[in-house]
Design a protein around this motif. Structure first.
Motif, mmCIF file in Angstrom:
data_model
loop_
_atom_site.group_PDB
_atom_site.id
_atom_site.type_symbol
_atom_site.label_atom_id
_atom_site.label_comp_id
_atom_site.label_asym_id
_atom_site.label_seq_id
_atom_site.Cartn_x
_atom_site.Cartn_y
_atom_site.Cartn_z
ATOM 1 N N ALA A 88 1.090 -1.282 0.042
ATOM 2 C CA ALA A 88 0.158 0.120 0.157
ATOM 3 C C ALA A 88 0.831 1.273 0.021
ATOM 4 O O ALA A 88 0.254 2.265 -0.176
ATOM 5 N N THR A 89 2.146 1.134 0.110
ATOM 6 C CA THR A 89 2.788 2.350 0.375
ATOM 7 C C THR A 89 4.066 2.547 -0.507
ATOM 8 O O THR A 89 4.378 3.727 -1.271
ATOM 9 N N GLU A 90 4.776 1.672 -0.717
ATOM 10 C CA GLU A 90 6.389 1.718 -1.282
ATOM 11 C C GLU A 90 6.205 1.319 -2.707
ATOM 12 O O GLU A 90 7.007 1.915 -3.625
ATOM 13 N N LEU A 91 5.438 0.733 -3.256
ATOM 14 C CA LEU A 91 5.309 0.280 -4.749
ATOM 15 C C LEU A 91 4.950 1.326 -5.575
ATOM 16 O O LEU A 91 3.740 2.035 -5.475
ATOM 17 N N ASP A 92 5.610 1.847 -6.521
ATOM 18 C CA ASP A 92 5.121 2.977 -7.383
ATOM 19 C C ASP A 92 4.533 2.720 -8.564
ATOM 20 O O ASP A 92 4.100 3.677 -9.300
ATOM 21 N N GLU A 93 4.570 1.321 -8.871
ATOM 22 C CA GLU A 93 3.838 0.962 -10.035
ATOM 23 C C GLU A 93 3.112 -0.459 -9.802
ATOM 24 O O GLU A 93 3.695 -1.297 -9.326
ATOM 25 N N THR A 94 2.037 -0.647 -10.406
ATOM 26 C CA THR A 94 1.431 -1.800 -10.425
ATOM 27 C C THR A 94 1.832 -2.709 -11.558
ATOM 28 O O THR A 94 2.014 -2.602 -12.614
ATOM 29 N N PRO A 95 2.333 -3.952 -10.998
ATOM 30 C CA PRO A 95 3.225 -4.736 -11.892
ATOM 31 C C PRO A 95 2.345 -5.303 -12.893
ATOM 32 O O PRO A 95 1.125 -5.485 -12.635
#
Length: 576
Positions: free
Chosen positions: A341-348
């Motif tokens: 919910a916080t650190e991933l800047d992009e949905t894979p």
């Protein structure tokens, strides 16, 4: 879900028979006791104590109960018991004789088998592989250390019980007439010992035998592959080492390719630094680079999420230098659930969840499904225990594949048990790399002649040219021994790919040209100009001293490529 020809499918028939014998025996014992109690109640000749009655009752099963030597009439219960008790005994003896005869018959069939494959081990890997080979029409002899608890059907793979490291056990499995052997026990050392024992025994009889040895540790597997490639091929056996995580990772992208020509930019997330997770990173990059032209780094992004992601990524990048050159690599030193919910800047575009703990893997996959509902992603989660249920169209499919993330269960063992992929040893993989680099070299020189049968992908390459590449790959070990080099896996503390002097390059180029000439002459080619593939005429079929400079330089380039080819496979050259 039961596999085809699984012996567990025959448990109902065997169990019903055994249950029938047991029920009949118990009923006979009870009826006989009650009948004897009535029959001997007024007898002065025979005792009527409970222990006496039980003794006479047990004699019914061997047709020798003393009170029944006198004439009847007998009570109804005793009349029934004096027939059903011997019937239970006879039926049990016949079943025991049948099992013994079937066992001996199967042992004889196994010893006299011909043109079969041998699978050694009591593991799930051995069982799946054995059944899959058998279902494909191959004759299989399965060597097990422990006998199975149920009686297999006649159609089930033949079984030999014993230590597969022992020559007598291997001979009982028909080693001298086998066409391949798979060593799939729990331990690498045991599998290697099985392979060496089979090679030593086969060396005394018959042609060379392919021996495929499972090594669970990927680093050890790579080390053994390097050492064996550098050794002369011993007579009697062709030993190869395989790892299920590597095979399963390759299978992922064969079944579901990345297709960069359709989507030129893709983002892959790998959660977990298990051997399977690391193999996925390497194979995804190889797959992308193989299918995409010049500068793939701008198109593929791979993120590794794990507590030790940075360290693992550094080790992988050192062992496989092409990773950094071929894609963007990112590391997140955290658990996937903690950073969703916080650190991933992009949905894979794709997420591979590769934890060894399947409960943790399933939790992470279902949590990711909740966070990634905006896009139709593909989440692949390693769950070996649920793999057999994931594609049956039933409750499991609805439970795991009903969310927007399209959760896909992936079984590593199930995917890796592919006899075709197992047979693609290190020589085969190096041959593919050699051909890929040959195409790149031709295109870089501006040679774009598409009419040549050699300028096609590996899958479309004629069999004869494939064999040429395989022979070149197999000869790498001989060349390296000639100039005092050995192969070792690339480690973090090791140096670069290794470099050869110009004199060494010249010597190996001459050796390669001589090998190529012998290979072509054996295939029916001859010297002549111009080149004519249909008539098998080639102007380079001549002595090195008369070879045109441009063709000499091609041989030099091929030798210079060797360290890079080996580097792509995770190896490096070390001078002795």
């Amino acid at each position: 879900m039961a596999q085809p020809n699984d012996p567990m499918q025959h448990r109902p028939t065997v169990g019903a028979l055994r249950l029938g014998i047991t029920v009949t025996a118990i009923a006979s014992l009870v009826l006989g006791y009650l009948g004897l109690d009535v029959f001997l109640s007024d007898s002065d000749q025979y005792g009527s104590r409970p222990i006496d009655l039980l003794y006479y009752d047990m004699q019914l099963f061997v047709l020798g109960s003393d009170p029944l030597q006198q004439a009847g009439p007998y009570p109804v219960s005793l009349e029934i018991a004096r027939y059903t008790a011997p019937l239970a005994t006879i039926t049990a003896l016949m079943e025991a004789a049948r099992l013994l005869f079937a066992m001996e018959l199967r042992r004889l069939r196994a010893r006299r088998a011909r043109g079969h494959v041998i699978v050694c081990g009591d593991t799930s890997l051995a069982g799946i592989l054995s059944r899959r080979l058998h279902a494909s029409g191959r004759r299989v002899v399965h060597v097990r250390a422990q006998a199975i608890a149920v009686s297999p059907s006649p159609s089930y793979p033949l079984t030999v019980v014993g230590d597969a490291r022992d020559a007598s056990t291997l001979n009982a499995a028909g080693l001298n007439r086998a066409t391949a052997l798979y060593a799939c026990s729990h331990e690498s050392a045991t599998n290697i010992a099985i392979g060496l024992a089979a090679g030593r025994e086969r060396r005394l009889h018959g042609p060379s035998l392919p021996i495929y040895t499972h090594v669970p540790d990927p680093d050890l597997c790579l080390t053994l592959q390097a050492r064996y490639l550098g050794l002369p091929n011993p007579p009697g056996a062709r030993l190869d080492f395989f790892n299920v995580d590597d095979l399963a990772a390759r299978k992922v992208f064969l079944e579901d390719p990345l297709e960069p020509e359709i989507r030129p930019r893709q983002y892959i997330l790998v959660a977990g630094t298990t051997p399977f997770g690391q193999a996925l990173v390497v194979e995804a990059t190889r797959h992308w680079r193989r299918r995409l032209a010049p500068d793939p780094r701008t198109g593929l992004r791979i993120a590794i999420v794990a507590r030790n992601a940075t360290e693992t990524l550094a080790n992988l990048s050192h062992r496989y230098p092409f990773l950094r050159r071929s894609c963007q690599l990112d590391a997140y030193d955290a658990d996937l659930v903690d950073i969703l919910a916080t650190e991933l800047d992009e949905t894979p575009d794709r997420a591979y969840i590769c934890y060894e703990n399947e409960e943790r893997a399933l939790k992470a996959a279902l949590t990711a499904d909740r966070y990634w509902r905006r896009r139709k992603n593909c989440v692949v989660v390693r769950l070996d225990q649920l793999a057999d249920f994931s594609d049956d169209g039933g409750l499991a499919s609805q439970l795991l594949d009903d969310g927007p993330a399209r959760l896909r269960v992936y079984g590593v063992l199930r995917a890796a048990c592919d006899p075709v992929m197992i047979a693609e040893d290190l020589v085969e993989r190096l041959a593919r790399v050699i051909h890929d680099r040959y195409l790149v070299a031709r295109y870089s020189r501006g040679d774009t002649d598409s009419s040549s049968s050699a300028t096609v992908s590996w899958e479309r390459l004629p069999f004869e040219l494939r064999q040429t590449n395989r022979a070149q790959a197999e000869d790498i070990g001989r060349k390296l021994r000639a100039i005092g080099y050995v192969l070792v896996p690339r480690m973090r503390e090791s140096g670069g790919e290794g470099s050869m002097s110009e004199s060494e390059i010249e010597r190996l180029a001459m050796m390669e040209h001589e090998r190529w000439c012998l290979d072509r002459l054996a295939a029916g080619w001859r010297y002549g100009e111009p080149r004519d593939d249909a008539r098998k005429v080639h102007p380079a079929l001549c002595d090195w001293s008369t070879l045109p400079p441009d063709i000499r330089e091609r041989n030099h380039d091929a030798v210079r490529e060797v360290p890079l080819i080996l580097s792509d496979a995770g190896f490096q050259l070390v001078r002795i």
